[in-house]
Design an enzyme around this catalytic site. Structure first.
Site, PDB file in Angstrom:
ATOM      1  N   ARG A   1     -12.394  37.704  47.850  1.00 50.09           N
ATOM      2  CA  ARG A   1     -12.845  36.642  46.653  1.00 50.09           C
ATOM      3  C   ARG A   1     -13.853  35.896  47.581  1.00 50.09           C
ATOM      4  NH1 ARG A   1      -7.401  33.615  47.960  1.00 50.09           N
ATOM      5  NH2 ARG A   1      -7.254  33.406  50.962  1.00 50.09           N
TER       6      ARG A   1
ATOM      7  N   ARG B   1     -21.471  -9.981  31.483  1.00 46.64           N
ATOM      8  CA  ARG B   1     -20.476  -9.651  30.593  1.00 46.64           C
ATOM      9  C   ARG B   1     -19.805 -11.336  31.022  1.00 46.64           C
ATOM     10  NH1 ARG B   1     -14.846  -6.451  32.002  1.00 46.64           N
ATOM     11  NH2 ARG B   1     -15.172  -8.026  33.122  1.00 46.64           N
TER      12      ARG B   1
ATOM     13  N   LYS C   1      -6.614  38.631  42.445  1.00 42.37           N
ATOM     14  CA  LYS C   1      -6.898  39.898  43.666  1.00 42.37           C
ATOM     15  C   LYS C   1      -7.436  41.567  42.579  1.00 42.37           C
ATOM     16  CE  LYS C   1      -3.541  38.700  46.150  1.00 42.37           C
ATOM     17  NZ  LYS C   1      -2.022  38.053  46.400  1.00 42.37           N
TER      18      LYS C   1
ATOM     19  N   CYS D   1     -18.377   1.480  31.653  1.00 43.51           N
ATOM     20  CA  CYS D   1     -18.088   0.027  32.751  1.00 43.51           C
ATOM     21  C   CYS D   1     -16.506  -0.043  32.951  1.00 43.51           C
ATOM     22  CB  CYS D   1     -19.044  -0.877  33.002  1.00 43.51           C
ATOM     23  SG  CYS D   1     -17.991  -1.896  31.222  1.00 43.51           S
TER      24      CYS D   1
ATOM     25  N   HIS E   1       4.599   8.529  46.562  1.00 44.86           N
ATOM     26  CA  HIS E   1       4.138   7.271  45.699  1.00 44.86           C
ATOM     27  C   HIS E   1       2.492   6.514  47.041  1.00 44.86           C
ATOM     28  CE1 HIS E   1       4.426   3.096  46.696  1.00 44.86           C
ATOM     29  NE2 HIS E   1       4.816   2.953  45.370  1.00 44.86           N
TER      30      HIS E   1
ATOM     31  N   GLU F   1     -12.316  -2.014  23.599  1.00 47.35           N
ATOM     32  CA  GLU F   1     -12.190  -2.010  25.133  1.00 47.35           C
ATOM     33  C   GLU F   1     -10.043  -2.774  24.140  1.00 47.35           C
ATOM     34  OE1 GLU F   1     -12.478  -5.030  28.287  1.00 47.35           O
ATOM     35  OE2 GLU F   1     -13.237  -5.979  27.269  1.00 47.35           O
TER      36      GLU F   1
ATOM     37  N   TYR G   1     -24.769   5.920  29.213  1.00 49.62           N
ATOM     38  CA  TYR G   1     -25.743   5.971  30.549  1.00 49.62           C
ATOM     39  C   TYR G   1     -23.981   5.618  31.230  1.00 49.62           C
ATOM     40  CZ  TYR G   1     -24.196   0.777  29.270  1.00 49.62           C
ATOM     41  OH  TYR G   1     -24.272  -0.113  28.903  1.00 49.62           O
TER      42      TYR G   1
HETATM   43  C1  PEP Z   1     -13.060  -2.296  30.867  1.00 47.21           C
HETATM   44  O1  PEP Z   1     -11.429  -3.090  30.663  1.00 47.21           O
HETATM   45  O2  PEP Z   1     -12.656  -1.063  31.323  1.00 47.21           O
HETATM   46  C2  PEP Z   1     -13.307  -2.956  31.992  1.00 47.21           C
HETATM   47  C3  PEP Z   1     -14.619  -2.676  32.348  1.00 47.21           C
HETATM   48  O3  PEP Z   1     -13.359  -4.295  32.234  1.00 47.21           O
HETATM   49  P1  PEP Z   1     -12.339  -4.916  33.321  1.00 47.21           P
HETATM   50  O4  PEP Z   1     -11.876  -4.039  34.491  1.00 47.21           O
HETATM   51  O5  PEP Z   1     -12.793  -6.184  33.916  1.00 47.21           O
HETATM   52  O6  PEP Z   1     -11.291  -5.395  32.199  1.00 47.21           O
HETATM   53 MG    MG Z   2     -11.401  -5.113  31.016  1.00 51.35          MG
END
Ligand code: PEP
Ligand code: MG
Length: 902
Positions: free
Chosen positions: A340, A635, A27, A854, A456, A767, A874
């Site tokens: 603002r 995978r 402000k 991923c 929740h 992971e 990526y």
């Molecule tokens: C992960 O663990 O991030 C993954 C992509 O595999 P998933 O979720 O299938 O365990």
């Molecule tokens: Mg996983």
């Protein structure tokens, strides 16, 4: 801080500017900016956030502050030609808080400081309006009493109501000077009794106490909670603005209003805002009398109106953005009280950004920074047809976007039961708890009458991507009688309601839902260039095109079938980053997996695997075809095997019943044995991922063969398959080496048999913490890494990913331990630091190592920026989030470029 001799704690409005938000608050910085633009801002000064910090740290204001304030006040008094609280003609000021970020829960404003038993008569004489003077004084006592001295606000409101009732009038303006004089007396008594002290008559004391109250309001519970949730650092402190008063309540030639430089809903330029004649600011907010559209001001006071329009143009050109404004007109003189950069809807953000580019005010790079992935995601939900007739029941907090319609149910059991029989339901509760989970899953949307954005219901619904409106307090939910009452309207179980999770609105009956035009555009069903193209779509198209031009991160999809792959491609995916093959073993094929698990001999196992092979191959052929020319990461099987077996309780009951009838089924008995054998206390940490591949002979080999044969078939059909084989849950390089050796052999066999060169690459997910910590070694055997941040978050925090969000995350969020679930946004400091070091170690071993992510975080706006920063190649996310990831990847690249060139 206070050791710094040159440090100033007070800035005149003429001394600051908009870049000093850290020091002067939002402000204060903007008041200074407007002052320096030559706009009519009532003179005043700002006490800095640094002064507040000293106060908060030491419990007292810095020693220099009093003198500095005195000097600035003297200058202000000289400018105004009157002294604060002067008895025959008082200078009055407002004291307003103003942190860097606007923050609910902090003290807002005390107006009319400087009035006392004496100066009120001076004000009456000067203004020629006794009623106005006494009204101003009672407002001061009320605001000061409530916010500075902590008096219960209702005591004043009750006294005001009593005064009106005694006079048999309903609005404040019908009270005359004599009534208000009596009310002042009453208010002062309330203060003395409730606060244990008299209302201060000394003007400077009023001002100093108000300043201190602003400092203290930084630490109210609500303010603290808000900061934790919004991740605003707790040590910023607030500034305090002291501004000479101007009055909008001096008669019909006065008034107050708010204005926007363009429509915050559509983005269109024009005159938007509200005006209230003969009123002070808080009357507008309190909704005591009806405002008129700003355009009506032209007829009321043309000179002020014209000046305001001119100022709006000045501000917009100067800020190069939509501004919102508060102003007051005092007897025909226009004053600017605040400006603002204004809040806007998601759609308006895109439109405004491109409009400003067209006006030559901002660059395309700047336009990209003016929109966010969250806004784009909002635009992709279906929405209620704005044209359709609807009956609004009430409004709550827009907790999880979307438009949901269904029959009202008031308990989870009924939600599940009705949804099983094909009904669409909305689960309505006062608030939800973990016992409601099944009901929430079964519902189209969730509506609660209590709780906020971190309740929740809100947290769980957002996690599920389910529409949710929470805290709709006007709704009286009676779960025992299975009904909800809103005013006169009673909604019984089974009545249809519609809820809008983007606006928080709740409607009676069915409101028609229309698809999002932005999704229609991404799907290719609406063209941005068409003559009748939606303005919003055209804006999204332009900004997306720019993001695609500048981003470095590629965006892939998590997709397991051709349909999802094709949609992902339409949405801009540049390949598949995760095909979860377990999804191919469901439905009818489940029985085949059962046979594999039950196999006692090599022969039986081989048989089961050979039955699966052609099916797997067909899946891959379809997938490679859909993604022809682009990489597809497949995978190998990940989940624990027991997931493919029947539920232990159901099966036990079936076997026991059969035994009691003496017709036990041999297969069921074997199944039950297998279920017992495979039962694990912690399946997520048990026999899954690469461990399965290593202990079930032939399983991974079958999958690799299916991938290789599918690739060969596509090649022979003149396609361009680009398969990548990914091994899950690797913790050590030895695991990967064994799998890789077997896989290489299978691939060589298929190449020889089909006469093709497949160029398949083999890599791993990272992971597990151990994988990240030994990434340098693992990169010896891996041609690529894909970070599985779902499992990595689970294992780094020790949070069971399937349980914690619904059980104790609400408490964690409420306590501010984190502002957002680490399963939603990457935890930069913990999980993120492992990702960062694994990237470095992996690339040190293998400079051309391809790197992606991923986990769910691949489509989360904030996380995409992190993945850009650490140098991944990526991100991969669900098809629907691809546009968001593209946009944020562009924003991350543009932002990094901007900061490089600075
Ligand atoms: C992960 O663990 O991030 C993954 C992509 O595999 P998933 O979720 O299938 O365990
Ligand atoms: Mg996983």
């Amino acid at each position: 801080m206070s050791e710094n001799k040159d440090q100033k704690f007070v800035y005149d409005f003429t001394e600051g500017n908009r870049d000093l938000k850290d020091l002067l608050g939002g402000k204060g910085a903007n008041l200074a900016e407007m002052t320096n633009l030559g706009l009519p801002v009532p003179p005043g000064f700002t006490i800095t956030t640094e002064a507040c910090k000293v106060y908060l740290e030491s419990g007292t204001a810095p020693a220099e502050l009093r003198d500095e304030v005195s000097a600035h006040l003297a200058a202000l008094e000289a400018k105004m030609g009157k002294k604060l609280g002067q008895s025959d003609d008082p200078l009055l000021v407002s004291v307003r808080s103003g942190a860097k970020f606007s923050m609910p829960g902090m003290m807002d404003t005390v107006l009319n400081i400087g009035l006392s038993d004496e100066s009120v008569t001076g004000l009456a004489a000067q203004s020629g309006d006794e009623r106005f003077a006494w009204d101003s004084y009672r407002r001061l006592i009320q605001m000061f009493g409530k916010t500075v001295l902590g008096v219960e606000g209702e005591l004043f409101e009750d006294a005001l109501d009593e005064a009106k009732a005694a006079k048999k009038v309903t609005v404040d303006t019908d009270l005359d000077a004599a009534d208000l004089k009596k009310l002042v007396k009453h208010f002062k008594k309330i203060v003395a009794k409730d606060a244990g002290r008299e209302f201060p008559q000394d003007a400077r004391e009023q001002m100093d106490l108000a300043v201190e109250a602003v400092f203290n309001s930084w630490n109210t519970d609500r303010a603290k909670l808000y900061r934790r949730q919004e991740r605003i650092p707790s040590d910023l402190g607030t500034a305090v603005n002291i501004c000479s008063m101007v009055f909008g309540n001096l008669g019909p030639d006065s008034g107050t209003g708010v204005a926007f430089t363009r429509d915050p809903a559509s983005g269109h330029a024009g005159v938007y805002g509200d005006y209230l004649q003969n009123a002070q600011g808080e009357d507008v907010v309190a909704g005591i009398r009806n405002t008129v559209p700003l355009a009506d001001l032209e007829a009321i006071d043309k000179a002020s109106y014209d000046q305001l329009i001119e100022i709006m143009t000045t501000l917009e050109t100067h800020y190069k953005d939509l501004c919102d404004i508060e102003f007051t007109i005092e007897r025909g003189q226009l004053w600017m009280l605040q400006t603002r950069v204004g809040k806007r809807t998601a759609g308006a953000a895109f439109r405004i950004a491109t409009q400003l580019v067209d006006q030559g005010l901002i660059s395309e790079a700047e336009a990209l920074q003016r929109v966010t992935g969250h806004q784009l995601a909002q635009l992709m939900f279906p929405r209620f047809d704005g044209e359709a007739k609807s009956t609004l029941l009430g409004r709550g907090i827009a907790a999880s976007p979307g438009a949901a319609v269904g029959k009202a149910v008031f308990d989870s059991y009924t939600a599940v039961k009705w949804s099983r029989s094909g009904e669409k339901v909305i689960l309505i509760r006062r608030e939800t708890n973990p016992d409601d989970l099944d009901g929430m899953i079964a519902s189209e949307g969730i509506l609660t009458s209590r709780g906020g954005k971190t309740s929740h219901a809100a947290v769980v619904a957002r996690g599920m991507g389910k529409t949710c409106v929470c805290g709709a307090e006007e709704l009286d939910v009676d779960t025992k009688r299975r009904r909800m009452t809103v005013g006169e309207t009673v909604i019984e179980e089974g009545d249809v309601v519609s809820i809008d999770g983007s606006t928080g609105k709740v409607y009676l009956g069915e409101v028609p839902v229309v698809p999002s035009p932005v999704v229609e555009y991404f799907e290719g069903r609406m063209h941005a260039g068409a003559d009748d193209a939606d303005e919003l779509v055209a804006a999204v198209h332009r900004i997306m095109a720019y993001a695609d031009r500048v981003r470095r991160l590629r965006v892939r999809a998590n997709a397991d079938n051709a349909e999802d792959a094709l949609r992902a491609r339409r949405f801009g995916a540049q390949g598949i980053g995760l095909c979860r093959t377990e999804h191919m073993f469901l439905g009818e094929r489940r029985e085949m997996v059962e046979r594999l698990i039950l196999a006692d001999t090599d022969g039986e196992r081989e048989e089961a695997l050979s039955a699966l092979l052609p099916l797997q191959k067909k899946d891959f052929v379809e997938l490679f075809e859909a993604m022809d020319g682009l990489p597809v990461t497949v995978r190998l099987l990940d989940p624990p095997l027991h997931e493919f077996l029947p539920d232990i309780t159901e099966l036990s009951v079936r076997v026991a019943l059969a035994e009691s009838r003496k017709d036990a089924n041999e297969n069921d008995l074997r199944l039950l044995q297998a279920v017992h054998k495979l039962h694990e206390q912690n399946p997520m940490l048990g026999l899954r991922g690469v461990r399965l591949g290593l202990v079930i002979p032939g399983l991974f080999k079958m999958q690799v063969r299916a991938i290789a044969e599918a690739a060969a078939e596509r090649k022979n059909a003149k396609g361009d398959p680009r398969a990548e084989i990914m091994v899950p849950l690797v913790g050590t390089v030895q695991e990967l080496e064994i799998v890789r050796e077997e896989a290489d052999a299978v691939i060589a066999e298929v190449e020889a048999a089909t006469g093709t060169s497949l160029k398949l690459t083999i890599g791993t997910m990272i992971e597990l913490p151990r994988a990240a910590l030994t990434a340098g070694q693992i990169a010896e055997a891996a041609q690529f890494f894909s970070f599985g941040t779902n499992d990595l978050t689970q294992t780094v925090w020790g949070f069971s990913r399937d349980d914690v969000e619904a059980s104790f995350f609400t408490a964690y969020l409420e306590k501010g331990i984190f502002g957002v679930s680490p399963f939603e946004t990457i935890d930069r400091d913990g999980v993120g630091s492992l990702v960062r070091s694994a990237v470095q170690a992996g690339r040190a071993t293998r400079p051309d190592l391809k790197l992606g992510v991923c986990g769910e975080h691949g489509g989360d706006p904030e996380s995409v920026h992190f993945f850009h920063e650490v140098g991944l190649d990526y991100v991969s996310c669900s098809p629907f989030r691809i546009p968001v990831a593209r946009l944020e990847a562009g924003r991350a690249a543009a932002e990094a470029k901007g900061s490089d060139s600075r």
